[in-house]
Design an enzyme around this catalytic site. Sequence first.
Site, PDB file in Angstrom:
ATOM      1  N   ALA A   1       0.946  -3.315   0.790  1.00  0.00           N
ATOM      2  CA  ALA A   1       1.841  -3.598   1.918  1.00  0.00           C
ATOM      3  C   ALA A   1       2.983  -4.506   1.492  1.00  0.00           C
ATOM      4  CB  ALA A   1       1.053  -4.239   3.054  1.00  0.00           C
TER       5      ALA A   1
ATOM      6  N   SER B   1      -2.592  -7.072  -5.338  1.00  0.00           N
ATOM      7  CA  SER B   1      -3.063  -6.936  -6.727  1.00  0.00           C
ATOM      8  C   SER B   1      -3.078  -8.291  -7.426  1.00  0.00           C
ATOM      9  CB  SER B   1      -2.196  -5.933  -7.487  1.00  0.00           C
ATOM     10  OG  SER B   1      -0.844  -6.287  -7.456  1.00  0.00           O
TER      11      SER B   1
ATOM     12  N   GLU C   1      -2.113  -7.022 -15.516  1.00  0.00           N
ATOM     13  CA  GLU C   1      -1.491  -6.001 -14.660  1.00  0.00           C
ATOM     14  C   GLU C   1      -0.525  -5.130 -15.470  1.00  0.00           C
ATOM     15  OE1 GLU C   1      -0.870  -6.944 -10.655  1.00  0.00           O
ATOM     16  OE2 GLU C   1       0.417  -5.216 -10.274  1.00  0.00           O
TER      17      GLU C   1
ATOM     18  N   ASP D   1       4.756 -12.156  -8.548  1.00  0.00           N
ATOM     19  CA  ASP D   1       3.545 -11.974  -7.745  1.00  0.00           C
ATOM     20  C   ASP D   1       2.473 -13.001  -8.096  1.00  0.00           C
ATOM     21  OD1 ASP D   1       4.985  -9.811  -6.956  1.00  0.00           O
ATOM     22  OD2 ASP D   1       3.634  -8.299  -7.773  1.00  0.00           O
TER      23      ASP D   1
HETATM   24  P1  ADP Z   1       0.202  -4.620  -3.541  1.00  0.00           P
HETATM   25  O1  ADP Z   1      -0.008  -5.537  -4.706  1.00  0.00           O
HETATM   26  O2  ADP Z   1       1.607  -4.578  -3.074  1.00  0.00           O
HETATM   27  O3  ADP Z   1      -0.751  -4.860  -2.429  1.00  0.00           O
HETATM   28  P2  ADP Z   1      -0.581  -2.706  -5.500  1.00  0.00           P
HETATM   29  O4  ADP Z   1      -0.549  -1.217  -5.554  1.00  0.00           O
HETATM   30  O5  ADP Z   1       0.100  -3.469  -6.583  1.00  0.00           O
HETATM   31  O6  ADP Z   1      -0.074  -3.135  -4.058  1.00  0.00           O
HETATM   32  O7  ADP Z   1      -2.096  -3.175  -5.507  1.00  0.00           O
HETATM   33  C1  ADP Z   1      -3.018  -2.579  -4.633  1.00  0.00           C
HETATM   34  C2  ADP Z   1      -4.268  -2.240  -5.401  1.00  0.00           C
HETATM   35  O8  ADP Z   1      -5.010  -3.439  -5.677  1.00  0.00           O
HETATM   36  C3  ADP Z   1      -5.213  -1.390  -4.565  1.00  0.00           C
HETATM   37  O9  ADP Z   1      -4.927  -0.010  -4.710  1.00  0.00           O
HETATM   38  C4  ADP Z   1      -6.548  -1.738  -5.178  1.00  0.00           C
HETATM   39  O10 ADP Z   1      -6.779  -1.029  -6.387  1.00  0.00           O
HETATM   40  C5  ADP Z   1      -6.387  -3.207  -5.535  1.00  0.00           C
HETATM   41  N1  ADP Z   1      -6.883  -4.050  -4.415  1.00  0.00           N
HETATM   42  C6  ADP Z   1      -6.178  -4.826  -3.582  1.00  0.00           C
HETATM   43  N2  ADP Z   1      -6.974  -5.429  -2.667  1.00  0.00           N
HETATM   44  C7  ADP Z   1      -8.227  -5.028  -2.945  1.00  0.00           C
HETATM   45  C8  ADP Z   1      -9.508  -5.264  -2.357  1.00  0.00           C
HETATM   46  N3  ADP Z   1      -9.644  -6.055  -1.298  1.00  0.00           N
HETATM   47  N4  ADP Z   1     -10.572  -4.647  -2.898  1.00  0.00           N
HETATM   48  C9  ADP Z   1     -10.436  -3.837  -3.974  1.00  0.00           C
HETATM   49  N5  ADP Z   1      -9.264  -3.561  -4.550  1.00  0.00           N
HETATM   50  C10 ADP Z   1      -8.171  -4.138  -4.059  1.00  0.00           C
HETATM   51 MG    MG Z   2       0.921  -5.343  -6.616  1.00  0.00          MG
END
Ligand code: ADP
Ligand code: MG
Length: 386
Positions: free
Chosen positions: A123, A128, A160, A172
């Site tokens: 979002a 991440s 990452e 981040d």
């Molecule tokens: P953002 O960092 O903007 O939220 P990203 O695509 O960089 O989006 O990271 C999202 C990814 O991080 C998810 O697809 C998942 O693999 C991992 N992730 C985030 N929160 C969780 C969670 N609560 N449990 C497991 N994996 C998570």
């Molecule tokens: Mg991210």
Amino acid sequence: MVEQAQDFFRESFYNDPAVVAYAPGRIEFVGNHTDYNGGKVLGIAIQQGIYCALSYRNDRKVLGVSLDGEPTFTSSLDDLETLSEDGHWSRYPLGVVWAIQKKGIKLERGFNLAIFSNLPMGAGLSSSAALELSIAYAVLADEKHGFSKKDLVKICMYAENNYVGVPCGILDQGVSGFGREDQLVYIDCKTESFSNVGIPQGTHFWIFNSNTQHSLTDSLYSERFSECAEGLKVAEGFRPGIECLADFPLSKLDSLADHLSRKIYKRVKHVLYENQRVNDVARHLLSDSVDLRTIGNFLYDSHESSRNLFDNSTKELDFLVSHLREIKSVYGARLTGGGFGGAVMAWTSIDFKKSDAAIISKLYEAAFDHPPRILHCKSGDGVHLI
Ligand code: ADP
Ligand code: MG
């Protein structure tokens, strides 16, 4: 929240966690794609984040569960070179452990970890980085091996970039690490130095997530990354010795015009002006009489630059910004995060109410057939052990 994380751990592993670590999500206040160009950025750690409850094992296995519907995984400290499938969340915990060990630390014991989150994924709030930092702090809770917070921020970013395979800059992890309640985090991404700047009292942050994301977001991000690198190569010819694009003097931008394609010139122009804007915003925030409207206008300018020069906005994000702009209690609004979909941040006075957000939501839904996801965010503290 902590109790819920502990309960989830107990339900999953039938014992108590040895430790719980927490790391927050973040909002990029201003500084769009400046981080990997060695520029400056201002961010806010928010009060939504990720809890990692962990206990150590007597063998070398690593087991992970998450309450967010992500599949459970089992791995081993001895098997980190075998990557899980692309997009599997285990890449984050295993990447953090891999990156720690790359620093010459041999972790002896495996662990069980349970993730509990109130931070939406994908979002634009950097779930991440919150995930990585909460895991790093939990894994190293009983023995820090001399790592500072900055070291861990960099280790998570390394994980990452090189294990998960996402070329993010230090924004981040840096904001999730160095956030403080009522403070912005100012990062000089070239020197990797972090400091805090007070948030003007009585101002609020709202996230309007467009609930759309370009299917090629990752490759578009990488494309911008490469375009900036291409711009730097040419810029170096004019200013030998510059280490990053943000080092190139804005006053000499014109001299590049005939030597870059129009597209690359636009990218470079965005980065240099955006970097200047971050400095301008920081200067205004630190001045004796903070002028909120002036700062807000820098945020609108930032959005325009992302839209016209960096080409990472979308019609949905532009729609949100233009309607937010009509509301008096909004000081400024802009796309926040990588772009190509994702979210808009609005910086508002206390007079901006849920009812105002609802009006925007209705207009948005009428135009795009689905509502935005709206979050009222407060600033909060960075990563810590509970
Ligand atoms: P953002 O960092 O903007 O939220 P990203 O695509 O960089 O989006 O990271 C999202 C990814 O991080 C998810 O697809 C998942 O693999 C991992 N992730 C985030 N929160 C969780 C969670 N609560 N449990 C497991 N994996 C998570
Ligand atoms: Mg991210």
